[in-house]
Motif scaffolding. Structure first.
Motif, PDB file in Angstrom:
ATOM      1  N   GLY A 148      56.251  35.628 -39.655  1.00 16.93           N
ATOM      2  CA  GLY A 148      56.949  34.347 -39.782  1.00 16.93           C
ATOM      3  C   GLY A 148      56.087  33.287 -40.442  1.00 16.93           C
ATOM      4  O   GLY A 148      56.558  32.563 -41.334  1.00 16.93           O
ATOM      5  N   MET A 149      54.837  33.178 -40.032  1.00 14.97           N
ATOM      6  CA  MET A 149      53.944  32.173 -40.616  1.00 14.97           C
ATOM      7  C   MET A 149      53.651  32.481 -42.075  1.00 14.97           C
ATOM      8  O   MET A 149      53.571  31.565 -42.907  1.00 14.97           O
ATOM      9  CB  MET A 149      52.638  32.093 -39.822  1.00 14.97           C
ATOM     10  CG  MET A 149      52.786  31.478 -38.455  1.00 14.97           C
ATOM     11  SD  MET A 149      51.188  31.302 -37.628  1.00 14.97           S
ATOM     12  CE  MET A 149      51.734  31.130 -35.928  1.00 14.97           C
ATOM     13  N   GLN A 150      53.485  33.772 -42.382  1.00 13.93           N
ATOM     14  CA  GLN A 150      53.213  34.164 -43.761  1.00 13.93           C
ATOM     15  C   GLN A 150      54.371  33.760 -44.669  1.00 13.93           C
ATOM     16  O   GLN A 150      54.172  33.180 -45.742  1.00 13.93           O
ATOM     17  CB  GLN A 150      53.002  35.688 -43.845  1.00 13.93           C
ATOM     18  CG  GLN A 150      51.878  36.229 -42.984  1.00 13.93           C
ATOM     19  CD  GLN A 150      50.498  36.015 -43.592  1.00 13.93           C
ATOM     20  OE1 GLN A 150      50.361  35.944 -44.795  1.00 13.93           O
ATOM     21  NE2 GLN A 150      49.491  35.916 -42.759  1.00 13.93           N
ATOM     22  N   LYS A 151      55.580  34.069 -44.239  1.00 12.43           N
ATOM     23  CA  LYS A 151      56.756  33.753 -45.052  1.00 12.43           C
ATOM     24  C   LYS A 151      56.967  32.245 -45.137  1.00 12.43           C
ATOM     25  O   LYS A 151      57.306  31.716 -46.203  1.00 12.43           O
ATOM     26  CB  LYS A 151      58.005  34.428 -44.458  1.00 12.43           C
ATOM     27  CG  LYS A 151      59.271  34.200 -45.270  1.00 12.43           C
ATOM     28  CD  LYS A 151      59.125  34.701 -46.707  1.00 12.43           C
ATOM     29  CE  LYS A 151      60.410  34.469 -47.509  1.00 12.43           C
ATOM     30  NZ  LYS A 151      60.256  34.877 -48.930  1.00 12.43           N
ATOM     31  N   MET A 152      56.752  31.551 -44.032  1.00 12.68           N
ATOM     32  CA  MET A 152      56.936  30.099 -44.034  1.00 12.68           C
ATOM     33  C   MET A 152      55.928  29.443 -44.974  1.00 12.68           C
ATOM     34  O   MET A 152      56.266  28.490 -45.694  1.00 12.68           O
ATOM     35  CB  MET A 152      56.784  29.554 -42.617  1.00 12.68           C
ATOM     36  CG  MET A 152      57.380  28.172 -42.428  1.00 12.68           C
ATOM     37  SD  MET A 152      59.184  28.161 -42.456  1.00 12.68           S
ATOM     38  CE  MET A 152      59.555  28.719 -40.795  1.00 12.68           C
TER      39      MET A 152
ATOM     40  N   VAL B 228      45.408  29.575 -46.006  1.00 12.11           N
ATOM     41  CA  VAL B 228      45.058  29.388 -44.591  1.00 12.11           C
ATOM     42  C   VAL B 228      45.654  30.511 -43.747  1.00 12.11           C
ATOM     43  O   VAL B 228      44.963  31.111 -42.915  1.00 12.11           O
ATOM     44  CB  VAL B 228      45.542  28.014 -44.083  1.00 12.11           C
ATOM     45  CG1 VAL B 228      45.463  27.948 -42.554  1.00 12.11           C
ATOM     46  CG2 VAL B 228      44.710  26.889 -44.685  1.00 12.11           C
ATOM     47  N   VAL B 229      46.925  30.802 -43.939  1.00 11.39           N
ATOM     48  CA  VAL B 229      47.569  31.817 -43.091  1.00 11.39           C
ATOM     49  C   VAL B 229      47.155  33.238 -43.490  1.00 11.39           C
ATOM     50  O   VAL B 229      47.397  34.184 -42.727  1.00 11.39           O
ATOM     51  CB  VAL B 229      49.109  31.685 -43.109  1.00 11.39           C
ATOM     52  CG1 VAL B 229      49.535  30.333 -42.591  1.00 11.39           C
ATOM     53  CG2 VAL B 229      49.681  31.939 -44.501  1.00 11.39           C
ATOM     54  N   ALA B 230      46.544  33.381 -44.671  1.00 10.66           N
ATOM     55  CA  ALA B 230      46.066  34.704 -45.096  1.00 10.66           C
ATOM     56  C   ALA B 230      44.631  34.970 -44.636  1.00 10.66           C
ATOM     57  O   ALA B 230      44.162  36.108 -44.691  1.00 10.66           O
ATOM     58  CB  ALA B 230      46.143  34.823 -46.615  1.00 10.66           C
ATOM     59  N   GLU B 231      43.951  33.934 -44.165  1.00 10.63           N
ATOM     60  CA  GLU B 231      42.546  34.045 -43.761  1.00 10.63           C
ATOM     61  C   GLU B 231      42.452  34.303 -42.258  1.00 10.63           C
ATOM     62  O   GLU B 231      42.881  33.484 -41.449  1.00 10.63           O
ATOM     63  CB  GLU B 231      41.799  32.757 -44.121  1.00 10.63           C
ATOM     64  CG  GLU B 231      40.339  32.740 -43.746  1.00 10.63           C
ATOM     65  CD  GLU B 231      39.582  33.919 -44.308  1.00 10.63           C
ATOM     66  OE1 GLU B 231      39.172  34.788 -43.498  1.00 10.63           O
ATOM     67  OE2 GLU B 231      39.422  33.996 -45.545  1.00 10.63           O
ATOM     68  N   ILE B 232      41.871  35.458 -41.893  1.00  9.63           N
ATOM     69  CA  ILE B 232      41.795  35.808 -40.477  1.00  9.63           C
ATOM     70  C   ILE B 232      40.559  35.242 -39.795  1.00  9.63           C
ATOM     71  O   ILE B 232      40.499  35.173 -38.567  1.00  9.63           O
ATOM     72  CB  ILE B 232      41.844  37.343 -40.286  1.00  9.63           C
ATOM     73  CG1 ILE B 232      40.659  38.000 -40.987  1.00  9.63           C
ATOM     74  CG2 ILE B 232      43.166  37.908 -40.786  1.00  9.63           C
ATOM     75  CD1 ILE B 232      40.544  39.496 -40.724  1.00  9.63           C
ATOM     76  N   ASP B 233      39.546  34.843 -40.579  1.00 10.27           N
ATOM     77  CA  ASP B 233      38.309  34.306 -40.010  1.00 10.27           C
ATOM     78  C   ASP B 233      38.470  32.826 -39.682  1.00 10.27           C
ATOM     79  O   ASP B 233      38.829  32.017 -40.539  1.00 10.27           O
ATOM     80  CB  ASP B 233      37.161  34.506 -40.992  1.00 10.27           C
ATOM     81  CG  ASP B 233      35.830  34.041 -40.420  1.00 10.27           C
ATOM     82  OD1 ASP B 233      35.484  32.856 -40.628  1.00 10.27           O
ATOM     83  OD2 ASP B 233      35.155  34.851 -39.764  1.00 10.27           O
TER      84      ASP B 233
END
Length: 215
Positions: free
Chosen positions: A117-121, A38-43
């Motif tokens: 921060g979101m990616q690491k979390m 989810v946090v890796a998807e920009i669309d």
């Protein structure tokens, strides 16, 4: 012979509680993996599809948790204390609830999750969910205590790392984000994501209590 050892003689080998807990743990691990996507998807729309998958797993876990409580009321003999079964079911359900809440808020607030921060979390959430799954599956026979204890130690470390990531993310947010609305949105998402790791630690503490009593 202690009471716990005596009771084990009468417990069926194929225990419905373990089957239910293992299904819940598998779902939690899947939710952690999807959360990272989810946090890796920009669309926005593609994220919505992933979030719907998390929602489906969360609903499935609600049903499984209900089944655990139903079995708890139906069975006189349980694999471990009824109170511990209740605590474990509740703590696993909390992990699922907060993973879903985290994912949902990202699209609800229309926040771009391409954020350090979101990616690491999200990575820590995935790791914590995987370790919970390992620990839960070892409860069936408790033969490999090393696997359980290593998983519990990792969960504690993950929670500590999440605290640090949260603090650094909030500090960076206030230093670099000029839009007050974005600050409020992102701060809330960070908070809910950090709670996921807290809930993993809560489940870890329940598992630790169980193995101390029964291993």
């Amino acid at each position: 012979m202690g009471l716990n050892s005596f009771l084990k003689i009468f417990m069926p080998k194929n225990r419905v509680f373990f089957e239910l807990f293992e299904q819940v743990a598998d779902n939690v691990a899947e939710m952690g993996t999807i959360m990272k996507k989810v946090v890796a998807e920009i669309d926005f729309d593609k994220r919505a599809v992933l979030i719907k998958m998390i929602e489906d797993f969360e609903h499935a876990n609600d049903e499984l948790t209900h089944s655990i409580f139903t079995e708890l009321g139906r069975n006189f003999i349980t694999p471990f204390d009824r109170e511990d079964i209740h605590y474990l079911a509740t703590s696993l359900d909390d992990i699922a609830d907060y993973i879903y809440a985290s994912a949902k808020k990202i699209n609800f607030y229309r926040v771009n999750p391409n954020d350090m921060g979101m990616q690491k979390m999200a990575e820590l959430i995935e790791q914590g969910a995987q370790q919970i799954c390992i620990a839960v599956k070892e409860l069936r026979d408790m033969k490999n205590m090393r696997n359980i204890t290593e998983a519990l130690v990792k969960i504690n470390s993950i929670e500590n790392q999440a605290d640090d990531v949260f603090d650094m993310s909030i500090e960076r947010l206030f230093d670099t984000e000029p839009d007050a609305k974005e600050v409020i949105k992102k701060r809330e998402i960070y908070q809910v994501m950090e709670i996921v790791t807290d809930k993993c630690e809560d489940a870890s503490n329940v598992i630790e209590s169980i193995i101390i009593k029964y291993a």
